[in-house]
Design an enzyme around this catalytic site. Structure first.
Site, short mmCIF file in Angstrom:
data_model
loop_
_atom_site.label_atom_id
_atom_site.label_comp_id
_atom_site.label_asym_id
_atom_site.label_seq_id
_atom_site.Cartn_x
_atom_site.Cartn_y
_atom_site.Cartn_z
N ASP A 142 -0.19 -0.20 -4.66
CA ASP A 142 -1.62 0.14 -4.72
C ASP A 142 -1.89 1.39 -3.90
O ASP A 142 -1.61 1.42 -2.70
CB ASP A 142 -2.41 -1.05 -4.15
CG ASP A 142 -3.91 -0.87 -4.25
OD1 ASP A 142 -4.36 0.16 -4.78
OD2 ASP A 142 -4.63 -1.77 -3.78
N ASP A 177 -13.51 -7.34 -10.07
CA ASP A 177 -13.73 -8.22 -8.92
C ASP A 177 -15.01 -9.00 -9.20
O ASP A 177 -16.08 -8.41 -9.38
CB ASP A 177 -13.85 -7.38 -7.64
CG ASP A 177 -13.93 -8.24 -6.39
OD1 ASP A 177 -14.72 -9.21 -6.37
OD2 ASP A 177 -13.21 -7.95 -5.42
N LYS A 221 0.82 -1.22 0.00
CA LYS A 221 0.00 0.00 0.00
C LYS A 221 0.85 1.26 0.00
O LYS A 221 1.90 1.31 0.65
CB LYS A 221 -0.89 0.01 1.25
CG LYS A 221 -1.94 -1.06 1.23
CD LYS A 221 -3.02 -0.76 0.20
CE LYS A 221 -3.83 -1.99 -0.11
NZ LYS A 221 -4.90 -1.78 -1.05
N GLU A 258 -4.79 -12.73 -6.67
CA GLU A 258 -4.51 -11.94 -5.47
C GLU A 258 -4.88 -12.75 -4.23
O GLU A 258 -5.99 -13.28 -4.13
CB GLU A 258 -5.34 -10.65 -5.51
CG GLU A 258 -5.24 -9.84 -4.24
CD GLU A 258 -5.78 -8.43 -4.37
OE1 GLU A 258 -6.59 -8.17 -5.29
OE2 GLU A 258 -5.38 -7.57 -3.56
N GLU A 287 -11.21 -2.35 -9.68
CA GLU A 287 -11.89 -3.07 -8.60
C GLU A 287 -13.18 -2.38 -8.17
O GLU A 287 -14.05 -3.01 -7.59
CB GLU A 287 -10.96 -3.25 -7.40
CG GLU A 287 -10.66 -1.97 -6.64
CD GLU A 287 -9.64 -2.17 -5.54
OE1 GLU A 287 -8.47 -2.43 -5.86
OE2 GLU A 287 -10.01 -2.06 -4.37
N HIS A 298 -9.29 -8.62 -9.13
CA HIS A 298 -9.19 -8.17 -7.75
C HIS A 298 -9.92 -9.19 -6.87
O HIS A 298 -11.01 -9.63 -7.23
CB HIS A 298 -9.85 -6.80 -7.60
CG HIS A 298 -9.92 -6.30 -6.20
ND1 HIS A 298 -11.04 -6.42 -5.41
CD2 HIS A 298 -8.98 -5.70 -5.44
CE1 HIS A 298 -10.79 -5.89 -4.23
NE2 HIS A 298 -9.55 -5.44 -4.21
N GLU A 335 -1.47 0.50 -8.97
CA GLU A 335 -2.92 0.25 -8.95
C GLU A 335 -3.68 1.45 -8.39
O GLU A 335 -3.30 2.01 -7.37
CB GLU A 335 -3.15 -0.99 -8.09
CG GLU A 335 -4.60 -1.37 -7.87
CD GLU A 335 -4.73 -2.73 -7.19
OE1 GLU A 335 -3.93 -3.64 -7.50
OE2 GLU A 335 -5.61 -2.89 -6.33
CA CA Z 1 -6.68 -2.34 -4.58
#
Ligand code: CA
Length: 391
Positions: A204, A279, A175, A343, A256, A306, A230
């Site tokens: 991300d 997703d 992150k 993922e 996502e 995702h 991302e």
């Molecule tokens: Ca994400």
């Protein structure tokens, strides 16, 4: 065969001291919305809908709006049912709650189809390209104390990053976006150092940036061999996505928070992403997934799903991972990283780890594709009643 009952379940478990943060918010709990569809043949299907949002609105849409449309329907016709539910909800749906509800229903219908035909869902979708799929770990979130002292938490972050390599992962997604660009680039540098040059690193931002800050971050990431960046900007900012993508050599990923073939049509047509990340539990389930995959493929856009949520979401995703063709095809997709990857969220989540009797087979950085009929899962009823209840 006829649908006899549909039940939404809300599952919820507080994380206490294990809570974590993205750039957007704290995660004080994990929750999931599941749906169970029963039939007059005694076959029961399960699905999951939504990701981060509160499950109650999705449960209400299923119970009060969609369920009455489905009782008595033939569950072996998920594509027709999807189109009819979409047409019915178009004027007040299109994105968000209703599509998440339809995702859960669609996944459960395909689960029923597979069980009835004694085939795994990936066989019904056209056949598996692979028996196992490379896996990336999603981790290295913010822990809270790094708000105040990120330098003091770097050692723990490095240790966490190394733990994924030690567990067999060759790919890690981390992150950024909660701290300044400079502070986050220090975190990226520390993690890259910890995992070494041979592990793939994905970054991300959860749409934390405006365009010029996203470009500054992307330029910074270029030094760390980042395989994709991302959600650099908000999902609505399509021209922003394009600007960031044109300004950096780091591939841009997103999707996502996008819904249905119509959302991905615009994202792809407007040149926003190198990698589309639908997703399954958000974008419309298996029926809609196949259309998005075809759309992305026709524009040369890579699809990497995702995945969040419970074990139902994770096992469902494995079926679409089996069916994504190498894009583009080569005789050696591993060398060019043209194989899809799954993922695997490594944050604490009992709903992922304890809900199913079915165990995930993770070995050598890969997860095995399920081979049993339908989704190939068995819900643990005591875990279901421990964490959830019918809505
Ligand atoms: Ca994400």
């Amino acid at each position: 065969m006829k649908i006899t009952n549909i039940t939404a379940y809300i599952l919820r478990t507080p994380l206490g001291k294990e809570r974590f943060y993205s750039s957007q918010c704290a995660f004080p709990e994990r929750n999931s919305l599941l749906v169970k569809i029963e039939t007059d043949e005694g076959i029961t299907g399960w699905g999951e809908g939504g990701q981060y949002g509160p499950p109650e609105p999705v449960a209400a849409a299923i119970k009060h709006v969609l369920r009455p449309k489905l009782i008595g329907e033939n569950p072996m016709q998920p594509v027709r049912i999807w189109e009819e539910l979409y047409a019915f909800t178009r004027d007040f749906g299109q994105k968000g709650t209703y599509i998440e509800a339809m995702s859960a229903i669609d996944i459960a219908l395909w689960d029923i189809c597979g069980q009835y035909l004694k085939q795994p869902v990936h066989a019904l979708l056209g056949g598996a390209f692979r028996q196992s799929v490379p896996t990336y770990a999603t981790g290295c979130y913010y822990r809270g104390e790094d708000y105040l002292d990120y330098k003091g938490s770097l050692a723990a972050l490095e240790e966490e990053a190394r733990s994924y390599v030690d567990a067999g992962f060759s790919m890690l997604k981390i992150k950024v976006g909660l701290l300044s660009v400079e502070a986050d680039l220090e975190r990226v540098a520390a993690i890259r150092q910890a995992i070494g040059p041979d592990s793939a690193l994905l970054v991300d931002a959860n749409h934390a940036y405006n365009v010029h800050t996203a470009i500054r971050m992307a330029k910074g990431l270029e030094a760390f061999d980042v395989r994709f960046f991302e959600e650099p900007v908000t999902p609505e900012d399509r021209s922003g996505y394009r600007e960031v993508r044109n300004a950096t050599t780091v591939p841009i990923a997103g999707g996502e928070c996008e819904f249905t073939r119509y959302g991905f049509r615009d994202l792809i047509l407007q040149g926003c992403v190198d990698i589309a990340q639908p997703d399954l539990c958000v974008t419309g389930g298996f029926s809609e997934w196949m259309k998005i995959q075809a759309l992305a493929n026709s524009f040369g856009v890579t699809v990497i799903p995702h995945v969040w949520g419970s074990g139902v979401a994770l096992f469902s995703a494995l079926h679409v991972l089996a069916c994504i063709p190498p894009t583009p095809h080569t005789a050696n997709p591993v060398a060019l990283q043209n194989e899809p990857v799954i993922e695997y969220d490594r944050n604490p989540n009992p709903l992922r780890d304890e809900l199913l009797f079915t165990k995930l087979e993770f070995e050598g950085g890969r997860i095995a594709i399920p081979q049993k009929p339908g989704l190939g899962i068995e819900i643990n009823p005591s875990a279901l009643s421990q964490y959830g209840q019918p809505f």
